[in-house]
Design an enzyme around this catalytic site. Sequence first.
Site, PDB file in Angstrom:
ATOM      1  N   ARG A  97      34.652 -18.725   7.307  1.00  0.00           N
ATOM      2  CA  ARG A  97      33.793 -17.547   7.241  1.00  0.00           C
ATOM      3  C   ARG A  97      33.768 -16.943   5.842  1.00  0.00           C
ATOM      4  NH1 ARG A  97      29.408 -16.718   8.390  1.00  0.00           N
ATOM      5  NH2 ARG A  97      29.946 -17.834  10.302  1.00  0.00           N
ATOM      6  N   LYS A 132      24.326  -1.505  -9.247  1.00  0.00           N
ATOM      7  CA  LYS A 132      24.009  -1.303  -7.825  1.00  0.00           C
ATOM      8  C   LYS A 132      24.475  -2.526  -7.045  1.00  0.00           C
ATOM      9  CE  LYS A 132      20.102   1.715  -8.846  1.00  0.00           C
ATOM     10  NZ  LYS A 132      18.636   1.908  -8.806  1.00  0.00           N
ATOM     11  N   LYS A 164      22.496   8.441 -19.339  1.00  0.00           N
ATOM     12  CA  LYS A 164      21.353   8.578 -18.448  1.00  0.00           C
ATOM     13  C   LYS A 164      20.927  10.039 -18.362  1.00  0.00           C
ATOM     14  CE  LYS A 164      20.590   5.477 -15.479  1.00  0.00           C
ATOM     15  NZ  LYS A 164      20.494   4.689 -14.236  1.00  0.00           N
ATOM     16  N   GLU A 197      18.844   6.537 -21.937  1.00  0.00           N
ATOM     17  CA  GLU A 197      17.646   6.543 -21.104  1.00  0.00           C
ATOM     18  C   GLU A 197      16.700   7.641 -21.566  1.00  0.00           C
ATOM     19  OE1 GLU A 197      17.615   6.322 -16.505  1.00  0.00           O
ATOM     20  OE2 GLU A 197      17.484   8.462 -16.979  1.00  0.00           O
ATOM     21  N   ASP A 219      12.554   4.539 -18.737  1.00  0.00           N
ATOM     22  CA  ASP A 219      12.653   4.635 -17.285  1.00  0.00           C
ATOM     23  C   ASP A 219      11.394   5.241 -16.663  1.00  0.00           C
ATOM     24  OD1 ASP A 219      14.200   4.366 -14.846  1.00  0.00           O
ATOM     25  OD2 ASP A 219      14.297   6.552 -14.838  1.00  0.00           O
TER      26      ASP A 219
END
Length: 282
Positions: A97, A132, A164, A197, A219
Amino acid sequence: MDKEIIHKFIVNALSEDVGDGDHTSLSTIEAGTQGKAKLLVKDTGILAGVELALEIFREVDPNLKVTVFLNDGAEVKPKDIALEVEGDAQAILKAERLVLNCMQRMSGIATTTHQIVDLLKGTNTKVLDTRKTTPGLRYLEKWAVRIGGGVNHRFGLYDMILIKDNHVDYSGGIRQAIENANKYLADTGKKLAIEIEVRNLEELEQVLQTGNVNRILIDNFNFDQLRQAVAMIQGRYITEASGGITIDNIRDYADCGVDYVSVGALTHSVKSLDLSLKAVKL
């Protein structure tokens, strides 16, 4: 492959799955029973995780014999056999598995990445992953991106300064954020790239006036604004586009002239490739 990271991952994953024993195999299969199994491909895509599978089998039982027919990065189709494993049947089932979970996830990521890389052919733009990722699986997921032909962005919070929107707002603005970051590097002696950013052309102009960065993250710009941003930068900094980028529009973003496009969906929204491990009678 970082064997230390991989070893820790495998030990933790086996502990989570096996606990105090694979009681189904222990109760139904006589100790010492020898077996063979083949890893079957049931989908079309790019195979990833073969090297990891070898480490998993080795960790479970060093005496397992694994024969690899298809390597990482291979284009696969249903009914292909990626590898065969032979040895203690209980050990094969203990590893089964974990091998499948990892290879299915990694192959799905590699497949999606490869599709995007193909879409970008003829441009100078490369696809980046993001942070992410699935907690605990980041190393594997970013490895799969590389197998698919993509490029890894920073691995974590420690290997790059990425300023950011929240950082800009908390620090008091574009100029202050950049100056703070450079002072921090000077004070600590760290050698880290700085990326910032920008949310609009006004912020971009502030960055260009301030300087002292390595990369600019553009962005959520529309295509006209993105082309204008690239023209303003004039190749002085590495450019990266992000926000709302999908397989359907990524070529349009690349045609705006950016160096990179970052796609969080590479690692957070992929469909796993269907694989299975089937016993073969000896």
